[in-house]
Scaffold this active site. Structure first.
Site, PDB file in Angstrom:
ATOM      1  N   LYS A 181       0.829  -1.216   0.000  1.00 24.42           N
ATOM      2  CA  LYS A 181       0.000   0.000   0.000  1.00 24.42           C
ATOM      3  C   LYS A 181       0.865   1.268   0.000  1.00 24.42           C
ATOM      4  O   LYS A 181       0.611   2.186  -0.768  1.00 24.42           O
ATOM      5  CB  LYS A 181      -0.910   0.039   1.251  1.00 24.42           C
ATOM      6  CG  LYS A 181      -1.922  -1.064   1.334  1.00 24.42           C
ATOM      7  CD  LYS A 181      -2.944  -0.788   2.434  1.00 24.42           C
ATOM      8  CE  LYS A 181      -2.361  -0.699   3.815  1.00 24.42           C
ATOM      9  NZ  LYS A 181      -1.815  -1.962   4.334  1.00 24.42           N
ATOM     10  N   ARG A 199      -9.499   1.051   9.068  1.00 29.98           N
ATOM     11  CA  ARG A 199      -9.004  -0.254   9.501  1.00 29.98           C
ATOM     12  C   ARG A 199     -10.097  -1.050  10.223  1.00 29.98           C
ATOM     13  O   ARG A 199      -9.898  -2.209  10.528  1.00 29.98           O
ATOM     14  CB  ARG A 199      -7.875  -0.086  10.521  1.00 29.98           C
ATOM     15  CG  ARG A 199      -6.531   0.340   9.971  1.00 29.98           C
ATOM     16  CD  ARG A 199      -5.724  -0.834   9.516  1.00 29.98           C
ATOM     17  NE  ARG A 199      -4.373  -1.009   9.985  1.00 29.98           N
ATOM     18  CZ  ARG A 199      -3.312  -0.296   9.700  1.00 29.98           C
ATOM     19  NH1 ARG A 199      -3.408   0.784   8.988  1.00 29.98           N
ATOM     20  NH2 ARG A 199      -2.124  -0.659  10.138  1.00 29.98           N
ATOM     21  N   ARG A 227      11.706  -5.647   5.564  1.00 28.80           N
ATOM     22  CA  ARG A 227      11.581  -4.274   5.060  1.00 28.80           C
ATOM     23  C   ARG A 227      12.593  -3.312   5.696  1.00 28.80           C
ATOM     24  O   ARG A 227      12.758  -3.276   6.904  1.00 28.80           O
ATOM     25  CB  ARG A 227      10.157  -3.805   5.381  1.00 28.80           C
ATOM     26  CG  ARG A 227       9.780  -2.469   4.852  1.00 28.80           C
ATOM     27  CD  ARG A 227       8.309  -2.391   4.601  1.00 28.80           C
ATOM     28  NE  ARG A 227       7.483  -2.449   5.792  1.00 28.80           N
ATOM     29  CZ  ARG A 227       6.156  -2.424   5.752  1.00 28.80           C
ATOM     30  NH1 ARG A 227       5.523  -2.333   4.608  1.00 28.80           N
ATOM     31  NH2 ARG A 227       5.467  -2.484   6.860  1.00 28.80           N
ATOM     32  N   ARG A 257      11.469  -0.791  10.905  1.00 24.18           N
ATOM     33  CA  ARG A 257      10.423  -0.345  11.840  1.00 24.18           C
ATOM     34  C   ARG A 257      10.306  -1.316  13.015  1.00 24.18           C
ATOM     35  O   ARG A 257      10.308  -2.519  12.834  1.00 24.18           O
ATOM     36  CB  ARG A 257       9.077  -0.288  11.111  1.00 24.18           C
ATOM     37  CG  ARG A 257       8.822   1.038  10.453  1.00 24.18           C
ATOM     38  CD  ARG A 257       7.613   1.004   9.582  1.00 24.18           C
ATOM     39  NE  ARG A 257       6.427   0.437  10.207  1.00 24.18           N
ATOM     40  CZ  ARG A 257       5.240   0.381   9.610  1.00 24.18           C
ATOM     41  NH1 ARG A 257       5.103   0.858   8.397  1.00 24.18           N
ATOM     42  NH2 ARG A 257       4.208  -0.144  10.218  1.00 24.18           N
ATOM     43  N   ARG A 261      -0.066  -8.256  13.827  1.00 25.25           N
ATOM     44  CA  ARG A 261      -0.666  -7.280  12.895  1.00 25.25           C
ATOM     45  C   ARG A 261      -1.493  -8.001  11.834  1.00 25.25           C
ATOM     46  O   ARG A 261      -2.549  -7.509  11.420  1.00 25.25           O
ATOM     47  CB  ARG A 261       0.420  -6.398  12.260  1.00 25.25           C
ATOM     48  CG  ARG A 261       0.985  -5.391  13.267  1.00 25.25           C
ATOM     49  CD  ARG A 261       2.272  -4.776  12.786  1.00 25.25           C
ATOM     50  NE  ARG A 261       2.113  -3.972  11.602  1.00 25.25           N
ATOM     51  CZ  ARG A 261       3.094  -3.727  10.740  1.00 25.25           C
ATOM     52  NH1 ARG A 261       4.303  -4.238  10.927  1.00 25.25           N
ATOM     53  NH2 ARG A 261       2.871  -2.977   9.688  1.00 25.25           N
TER      54      ARG A 261
HETATM   55  P1  AMP Z   1       0.742   1.141   9.265  1.00 22.77           P
HETATM   56  O1  AMP Z   1       1.925   1.988   9.009  1.00 22.77           O
HETATM   57  O2  AMP Z   1      -0.446   1.532   8.446  1.00 22.77           O
HETATM   58  O3  AMP Z   1       1.048  -0.330   9.173  1.00 22.77           O
HETATM   59  O4  AMP Z   1       0.305   1.400  10.795  1.00 22.77           O
HETATM   60  C1  AMP Z   1       1.174   1.133  11.873  1.00 22.77           C
HETATM   61  C2  AMP Z   1       0.381   1.046  13.173  1.00 22.77           C
HETATM   62  O5  AMP Z   1      -0.301   2.289  13.413  1.00 22.77           O
HETATM   63  C3  AMP Z   1      -0.735  -0.006  13.183  1.00 22.77           C
HETATM   64  O6  AMP Z   1      -0.259  -1.303  13.507  1.00 22.77           O
HETATM   65  C4  AMP Z   1      -1.654   0.562  14.263  1.00 22.77           C
HETATM   66  O7  AMP Z   1      -1.129   0.346  15.559  1.00 22.77           O
HETATM   67  C5  AMP Z   1      -1.580   2.070  13.977  1.00 22.77           C
HETATM   68  N1  AMP Z   1      -2.600   2.504  12.992  1.00 22.77           N
HETATM   69  C6  AMP Z   1      -2.377   3.051  11.768  1.00 22.77           C
HETATM   70  N2  AMP Z   1      -3.529   3.339  11.149  1.00 22.77           N
HETATM   71  C7  AMP Z   1      -4.510   2.959  11.999  1.00 22.77           C
HETATM   72  C8  AMP Z   1      -5.935   2.974  11.921  1.00 22.77           C
HETATM   73  N3  AMP Z   1      -6.584   3.452  10.840  1.00 22.77           N
HETATM   74  N4  AMP Z   1      -6.629   2.490  12.993  1.00 22.77           N
HETATM   75  C9  AMP Z   1      -6.006   2.016  14.088  1.00 22.77           C
HETATM   76  N5  AMP Z   1      -4.677   1.956  14.224  1.00 22.77           N
HETATM   77  C10 AMP Z   1      -3.919   2.419  13.188  1.00 22.77           C
END
Ligand code: AMP
Length: 217
Positions: A16, A91, A128, A161, A172
């Site tokens: 994404k 999400r 990554r 990360r 996740r």
């Molecule tokens: P990402 O970079 O999109 O994988 O997000 C990293 C982390 O941020 C996720 O594992 C969640 O802990 C938090 N996070 C990001 N976007 C959301 C969302 N829309 N709702 C809830 N938690 C989020």
């Protein structure tokens, strides 16, 4: 004027972020990643950052209210007037419903769902390496940097990360299947979702997404 909203759905590691950067550049609309926004808060040690750290570190979702306030604040900025691309939001069904309520009649949603199987995802995520300077993503399995921990594009430092560690990746993915995957049906029922094979090379995925976006106008 129509406000075009593009939603990129897909499990963590489905590409994404990579696709979002290219699409937003191509269409000239902002790329809004709730994960990136949270990481910025963590880095700046803001009140919100302090509240979300434990969720992010353990691979859990941040509570909807915290996400929604931050997201709606961001999309109310003038650069989002003609449209924006959402990466990592919504999400949960509650987030998707809150977004529907927030939008006005002139907004249209196009949802793209990137399909990738779990085995590939674990390799993609745990390998990554992201560049601190330009955001380019390397992968120790698929596209290792030519110099250890240096970006091939700009020679910036690469970082891994914290939540990309294998045990947290599994959590996740579990959270994704339980809470986020139901959104595929939510947007399919509204006839705004297209499935794309996220296992294809990044260029092919980008071309396929571009075709869908062109068709939707
Ligand atoms: P990402 O970079 O999109 O994988 O997000 C990293 C982390 O941020 C996720 O594992 C969640 O802990 C938090 N996070 C990001 N976007 C959301 C969302 N829309 N709702 C809830 N938690 C989020």
């Amino acid at each position: 004027m129509t406000q075009k909203i593009i939603i990129l759905l897909g499990p963590p590691g489905s590409g994404k972020g990579t696709q979002a950067v290219r699409i937003s550049k191509n269409l000239g609309i902002p790329h809004i990643s709730t994960g990136d926004l949270f990481r910025q808060h963590l880095k700046n040690n803001t009140d919100l950052g302090k509240k979300v750290r434990s969720y992010m570190d353990s691979g859990k979702l941040v509570p909807d209210t915290l996400v929604l306030d931050m997201l709606f604040d961001r999309v109310s900025k003038s650069d989002c007037r003609s449209g924006y691309l959402l990466d990592g939001f919504p999400r949960t069904l509650a987030q998707a419903e809150a977004l529907e309520k927030h939008l006005n009649k002139s907004s249209t949603i196009t949802a793209i769902n990137l399909n990738v199987n779990d085995d590939t995802l674990v390799k993609r995520i745990s390998g990554r390496l992201t560049c601190k300077a330009c955001g380019h993503v390397h992968n120790t399995f698929f596209s290792p940097p030519s110099k250890t921990n240096k970006c091939d594009k700009c020679q910036g430092d690469l970082f891994h990360r914290d939540d990309d560690e294998a045990s947290i990746v599994e959590e996740r993915l579990r959270v994704y299947h339980q809470q986020t995957a139901p959104l595929i049906k939510f947007y399919k029922d509204k006839s705004v979702l297209t499935d794309i094979n996220g296992e294809d090379p990044a260029d092919t995925v980008f071309n396929n997404i571009s075709k869908v976006l062109k068709k939707r106008g």
